[in-house]
Design an enzyme around this catalytic site. Sequence first.
Site, PDB file in Angstrom:
ATOM      1  N   LEU A 295      11.767  -8.659   2.063  1.00  0.00           N
ATOM      2  CA  LEU A 295      11.588  -9.323   3.353  1.00  0.00           C
ATOM      3  C   LEU A 295      12.264  -8.563   4.490  1.00  0.00           C
ATOM      4  O   LEU A 295      11.699  -8.443   5.585  1.00  0.00           O
ATOM      5  CB  LEU A 295      12.135 -10.748   3.273  1.00  0.00           C
ATOM      6  CG  LEU A 295      11.927 -11.620   4.506  1.00  0.00           C
ATOM      7  CD1 LEU A 295      10.439 -11.764   4.824  1.00  0.00           C
ATOM      8  CD2 LEU A 295      12.561 -12.989   4.303  1.00  0.00           C
ATOM      9  N   ASN A 297      12.584  -5.509   4.878  1.00  0.00           N
ATOM     10  CA  ASN A 297      11.859  -4.275   5.192  1.00  0.00           C
ATOM     11  C   ASN A 297      10.387  -4.508   5.524  1.00  0.00           C
ATOM     12  O   ASN A 297       9.658  -3.553   5.778  1.00  0.00           O
ATOM     13  CB  ASN A 297      11.944  -3.308   4.000  1.00  0.00           C
ATOM     14  CG  ASN A 297      13.361  -2.954   3.623  1.00  0.00           C
ATOM     15  OD1 ASN A 297      14.217  -2.805   4.483  1.00  0.00           O
ATOM     16  ND2 ASN A 297      13.619  -2.836   2.327  1.00  0.00           N
ATOM     17  N   TYR A 350       3.385 -12.806  -0.483  1.00  0.00           N
ATOM     18  CA  TYR A 350       2.423 -13.152  -1.531  1.00  0.00           C
ATOM     19  C   TYR A 350       2.782 -14.490  -2.190  1.00  0.00           C
ATOM     20  O   TYR A 350       1.919 -15.364  -2.375  1.00  0.00           O
ATOM     21  CB  TYR A 350       2.406 -12.040  -2.571  1.00  0.00           C
ATOM     22  CG  TYR A 350       1.391 -12.200  -3.672  1.00  0.00           C
ATOM     23  CD1 TYR A 350       0.038 -11.952  -3.448  1.00  0.00           C
ATOM     24  CD2 TYR A 350       1.787 -12.594  -4.956  1.00  0.00           C
ATOM     25  CE1 TYR A 350      -0.895 -12.087  -4.464  1.00  0.00           C
ATOM     26  CE2 TYR A 350       0.864 -12.733  -5.979  1.00  0.00           C
ATOM     27  CZ  TYR A 350      -0.475 -12.478  -5.730  1.00  0.00           C
ATOM     28  OH  TYR A 350      -1.398 -12.618  -6.734  1.00  0.00           O
TER      29      TYR A 350
END
Length: 443
Positions: A295, A297, A350
């Site tokens: 998260l 990056n 995702y």
Amino acid sequence: MADRYQRFSNSGVGRVLVKRLGLPNPTPLRRHRPGDPALDGPVLLGAAPGGRLVDQVAGVCAAAGTEMVTSPADAHGALVFDATGVRRVEQLRALYDFFNPVLRSLGTCGRVVVLGTPPERIADAEEQVAQRALEGFVRSVGKELVRGATAQLVYVEPGAEGDIASTLRFLLSGKSAYVDAQVIRIGVLGGSAVEPDDWASPLAGKVALVTGASRGIGAAIAEVLARDGAHVVALDVPAQGDGLAEVANRVGGSALQLDITAADAPARLSDHLRTRHGGVDIVVHNAGITRDKKLANMKDSAWDAVLSVNLASQLRVNTALLDGVLRDGGRIIGVSSIAGIAGNTGQTNYATSKAGVIGMVNAYAPVVGRGITVNAVAPGFIETKMTAAVPPVIREAGRRMNSLAQGGLPVDVAETIAWYANPASGAVTGNVVRVCGQSLLGA
């Protein structure tokens, strides 16, 4: 993708080394092949006193041509126990009394099915406790079984006894090869079964939309639904046009190139289905993408793209199709993921989208009406081009860290979707079934 370890472990030298070193020993799974018997051996049926499903189970076995016995034999293809009569904690002993003497007689790729009453529908506190206890029993048995055998728990709402045929046929066959230790509810949200004229072609005359159909799991879904008699409208983005056309031609369906995230996509899709096919009966939301990064990056474009394709587009399409395009008795089936249940490092976008698919089932199933059912599958480690790109050590861990000690195949997901799509599954709604071989560390 080839599982070289599984091939080695089933070779002469491999069997010796695997046993001596205590390594995982994945049994080749017995999957459905037309013309083969559902099971290798008879179904042994037992029940706690007062069980209400014995006659229905016997009727399903007889109609399916599956041999059933009520006294133990030397070997069994399945062990089925009606636990609906368990109303007190001490009556749980009936599970031990039935399974303990016969569990070793269960054959390779055998089946264990326990039938109960949905605990949330029971007023008596102790009966509710006793029925909820069945879940722990089944999940643990699933982890003790060997040689590719699986265990499932089916909660049947009182009054829905006549709606169990499609679920039992699915679970007592190779179609459920990679489904293990799952809890299925029948009739809790209403609905009723409409048995097909031909169980070998239960979707004859139906129109099925499959998104993301050009390859992998989507292509397998298209193939299985077509095998079961449906005309498949295979949808994918224009960039996948060649693969999409190949799949559509192979299954005798039709191809539709469409970016499902486009602003006008729901309207264009609705118009296509209404004009070309007079509507649609089955909608499988399989289209999905990954843009993996931790998260901290992750770029906002990666977050937005995944949520748009994997979740927001499904809700917009549902809204459009529920406005008279999806026919009465239709099916909405989402493809979630184990990541949406357990989370996954580097996949916050995702996992968020796939948890949202489960939320879609929870929100839609109780209220959608018109006999429409809403369910989802949550695949675990499935052998696809996506998993083939996973680093080897992680890939091997993903394969072995389940009760069946191997990855699943796209067809395993497709068979579960076909069970949901069956007209005889009209009382199966609001379920999320994990196609994952049962994680060794959890459900």
